[in-house]
Design a protein around this motif. Structure first.
Motif, PDB file in Angstrom:
ATOM      1  N   ILE A  73     -77.646 -23.410 -27.277  1.00  0.00           N
ATOM      2  CA  ILE A  73     -78.971 -23.665 -27.852  1.00  0.00           C
ATOM      3  C   ILE A  73     -79.220 -22.766 -29.055  1.00  0.00           C
ATOM      4  O   ILE A  73     -79.694 -23.231 -30.100  1.00  0.00           O
ATOM      5  CB  ILE A  73     -80.069 -23.473 -26.784  1.00  0.00           C
ATOM      6  N   ILE A  74     -78.878 -21.484 -28.939  1.00  0.00           N
ATOM      7  CA  ILE A  74     -79.056 -20.553 -30.055  1.00  0.00           C
ATOM      8  C   ILE A  74     -78.199 -20.979 -31.243  1.00  0.00           C
ATOM      9  O   ILE A  74     -78.662 -20.980 -32.389  1.00  0.00           O
ATOM     10  CB  ILE A  74     -78.728 -19.113 -29.615  1.00  0.00           C
ATOM     11  N   ALA A  75     -76.955 -21.352 -30.991  1.00  0.00           N
ATOM     12  CA  ALA A  75     -76.069 -21.787 -32.073  1.00  0.00           C
ATOM     13  C   ALA A  75     -76.593 -23.063 -32.723  1.00  0.00           C
ATOM     14  O   ALA A  75     -76.516 -23.216 -33.950  1.00  0.00           O
ATOM     15  CB  ALA A  75     -74.658 -21.995 -31.540  1.00  0.00           C
ATOM     16  N   ALA A  76     -77.134 -23.972 -31.934  1.00  0.00           N
ATOM     17  CA  ALA A  76     -77.683 -25.210 -32.490  1.00  0.00           C
ATOM     18  C   ALA A  76     -78.893 -24.933 -33.365  1.00  0.00           C
ATOM     19  O   ALA A  76     -79.063 -25.550 -34.418  1.00  0.00           O
ATOM     20  CB  ALA A  76     -78.048 -26.163 -31.352  1.00  0.00           C
ATOM     21  N   VAL A  77     -79.729 -23.989 -32.949  1.00  0.00           N
ATOM     22  CA  VAL A  77     -80.910 -23.635 -33.736  1.00  0.00           C
ATOM     23  C   VAL A  77     -80.498 -23.083 -35.093  1.00  0.00           C
ATOM     24  O   VAL A  77     -81.100 -23.398 -36.120  1.00  0.00           O
ATOM     25  CB  VAL A  77     -81.797 -22.620 -32.969  1.00  0.00           C
ATOM     26  N   PHE A  78     -79.471 -22.259 -35.121  1.00  0.00           N
ATOM     27  CA  PHE A  78     -79.021 -21.673 -36.380  1.00  0.00           C
ATOM     28  C   PHE A  78     -78.109 -22.606 -37.177  1.00  0.00           C
ATOM     29  O   PHE A  78     -77.735 -22.297 -38.296  1.00  0.00           O
ATOM     30  CB  PHE A  78     -78.320 -20.339 -36.130  1.00  0.00           C
ATOM     31  N   GLY A  79     -77.739 -23.737 -36.613  1.00  0.00           N
ATOM     32  CA  GLY A  79     -76.993 -24.745 -37.347  1.00  0.00           C
ATOM     33  C   GLY A  79     -75.494 -24.530 -37.436  1.00  0.00           C
ATOM     34  O   GLY A  79     -74.843 -25.096 -38.305  1.00  0.00           O
ATOM     35  N   PHE A  80     -74.916 -23.729 -36.565  1.00  0.00           N
ATOM     36  CA  PHE A  80     -73.475 -23.538 -36.575  1.00  0.00           C
ATOM     37  C   PHE A  80     -72.843 -24.655 -35.744  1.00  0.00           C
ATOM     38  O   PHE A  80     -72.668 -24.525 -34.541  1.00  0.00           O
ATOM     39  CB  PHE A  80     -73.091 -22.173 -36.003  1.00  0.00           C
ATOM     40  N   ILE A 111     -69.601 -23.905 -33.519  1.00  0.00           N
ATOM     41  CA  ILE A 111     -69.895 -22.979 -32.413  1.00  0.00           C
ATOM     42  C   ILE A 111     -70.760 -23.673 -31.369  1.00  0.00           C
ATOM     43  O   ILE A 111     -70.532 -23.538 -30.168  1.00  0.00           O
ATOM     44  CB  ILE A 111     -70.588 -21.705 -32.936  1.00  0.00           C
ATOM     45  N   ALA A 112     -71.753 -24.424 -31.836  1.00  0.00           N
ATOM     46  CA  ALA A 112     -72.638 -25.118 -30.897  1.00  0.00           C
ATOM     47  C   ALA A 112     -71.862 -26.130 -30.062  1.00  0.00           C
ATOM     48  O   ALA A 112     -72.060 -26.234 -28.852  1.00  0.00           O
ATOM     49  CB  ALA A 112     -73.767 -25.813 -31.658  1.00  0.00           C
ATOM     50  N   ALA A 113     -70.967 -26.871 -30.699  1.00  0.00           N
ATOM     51  CA  ALA A 113     -70.194 -27.876 -29.967  1.00  0.00           C
ATOM     52  C   ALA A 113     -69.270 -27.217 -28.945  1.00  0.00           C
ATOM     53  O   ALA A 113     -69.136 -27.694 -27.815  1.00  0.00           O
ATOM     54  CB  ALA A 113     -69.389 -28.723 -30.943  1.00  0.00           C
ATOM     55  N   GLY A 114     -68.638 -26.120 -29.333  1.00  0.00           N
ATOM     56  CA  GLY A 114     -67.744 -25.416 -28.411  1.00  0.00           C
ATOM     57  C   GLY A 114     -68.478 -24.839 -27.216  1.00  0.00           C
ATOM     58  O   GLY A 114     -68.049 -24.983 -26.068  1.00  0.00           O
ATOM     59  N   ALA A 115     -69.624 -24.193 -27.478  1.00  0.00           N
ATOM     60  CA  ALA A 115     -70.401 -23.596 -26.393  1.00  0.00           C
ATOM     61  C   ALA A 115     -70.978 -24.674 -25.478  1.00  0.00           C
ATOM     62  O   ALA A 115     -71.003 -24.505 -24.254  1.00  0.00           O
ATOM     63  CB  ALA A 115     -71.521 -22.722 -26.957  1.00  0.00           C
ATOM     64  N   ALA A 116     -71.426 -25.773 -26.049  1.00  0.00           N
ATOM     65  CA  ALA A 116     -71.965 -26.863 -25.234  1.00  0.00           C
ATOM     66  C   ALA A 116     -70.866 -27.479 -24.367  1.00  0.00           C
ATOM     67  O   ALA A 116     -71.105 -27.831 -23.210  1.00  0.00           O
ATOM     68  CB  ALA A 116     -72.594 -27.925 -26.128  1.00  0.00           C
ATOM     69  N   GLY A 117     -69.679 -27.595 -24.917  1.00  0.00           N
ATOM     70  CA  GLY A 117     -68.558 -28.131 -24.139  1.00  0.00           C
ATOM     71  C   GLY A 117     -68.214 -27.247 -22.948  1.00  0.00           C
ATOM     72  O   GLY A 117     -68.012 -27.727 -21.836  1.00  0.00           O
ATOM     73  N   ILE A 118     -68.172 -25.939 -23.189  1.00  0.00           N
ATOM     74  CA  ILE A 118     -67.892 -24.999 -22.099  1.00  0.00           C
ATOM     75  C   ILE A 118     -69.003 -25.045 -21.059  1.00  0.00           C
ATOM     76  O   ILE A 118     -68.743 -25.032 -19.854  1.00  0.00           O
ATOM     77  CB  ILE A 118     -67.717 -23.567 -22.656  1.00  0.00           C
ATOM     78  N   ALA A 119     -70.252 -25.120 -21.518  1.00  0.00           N
ATOM     79  CA  ALA A 119     -71.382 -25.182 -20.584  1.00  0.00           C
ATOM     80  C   ALA A 119     -71.310 -26.431 -19.716  1.00  0.00           C
ATOM     81  O   ALA A 119     -71.575 -26.369 -18.513  1.00  0.00           O
ATOM     82  CB  ALA A 119     -72.699 -25.154 -21.363  1.00  0.00           C
ATOM     83  N   LYS A 120     -70.929 -27.566 -20.293  1.00  0.00           N
ATOM     84  CA  LYS A 120     -70.801 -28.809 -19.523  1.00  0.00           C
ATOM     85  C   LYS A 120     -69.718 -28.683 -18.462  1.00  0.00           C
ATOM     86  O   LYS A 120     -69.908 -29.081 -17.315  1.00  0.00           O
ATOM     87  CB  LYS A 120     -70.471 -29.975 -20.444  1.00  0.00           C
ATOM     88  N   VAL A 121     -68.573 -28.132 -18.839  1.00  0.00           N
ATOM     89  CA  VAL A 121     -67.470 -27.980 -17.895  1.00  0.00           C
ATOM     90  C   VAL A 121     -67.877 -27.079 -16.735  1.00  0.00           C
ATOM     91  O   VAL A 121     -67.669 -27.422 -15.555  1.00  0.00           O
ATOM     92  CB  VAL A 121     -66.211 -27.428 -18.604  1.00  0.00           C
ATOM     93  N   LEU A 122     -68.483 -25.923 -17.048  1.00  0.00           N
ATOM     94  CA  LEU A 122     -68.903 -25.002 -15.993  1.00  0.00           C
ATOM     95  C   LEU A 122     -69.969 -25.625 -15.094  1.00  0.00           C
ATOM     96  O   LEU A 122     -69.967 -25.422 -13.880  1.00  0.00           O
ATOM     97  CB  LEU A 122     -69.427 -23.695 -16.608  1.00  0.00           C
TER      98      LEU A 122
END
Length: 54
Positions: free
Chosen positions: A13-20, A23-34
């Motif tokens: 969410i933080i990465a998406a807010v800052f527009g990266f 990074i946002a896609a990678g973190a969201a992917g890891i969050a979904k898997v976990l």
């Protein structure tokens, strides 16, 4: 395990807010898997009758 899921969701969410985008896609992917791993462990725990959930 739930703690790490929450950490990666917040990071996404933080990465998406800052527009990266990368990074946002990678973190969201890891969050979904976990999240799905945690969900599967909870279901297995409930089906086996184990009182101690994850």
């Amino acid at each position: 395990m739930l703690k790490w899921t929450v950490v990666f969701v917040v990071l996404a969410i933080i990465a998406a807010v800052f527009g990266f985008g990368g990074i946002a896609a990678g973190a969201a992917g890891i969050a979904k898997v976990l999240f799905f791993i945690f969900l599967a462990l909870v279901v297995i725990s409930l089906l086996t009758g184990n009182k101690k959930i994850v």
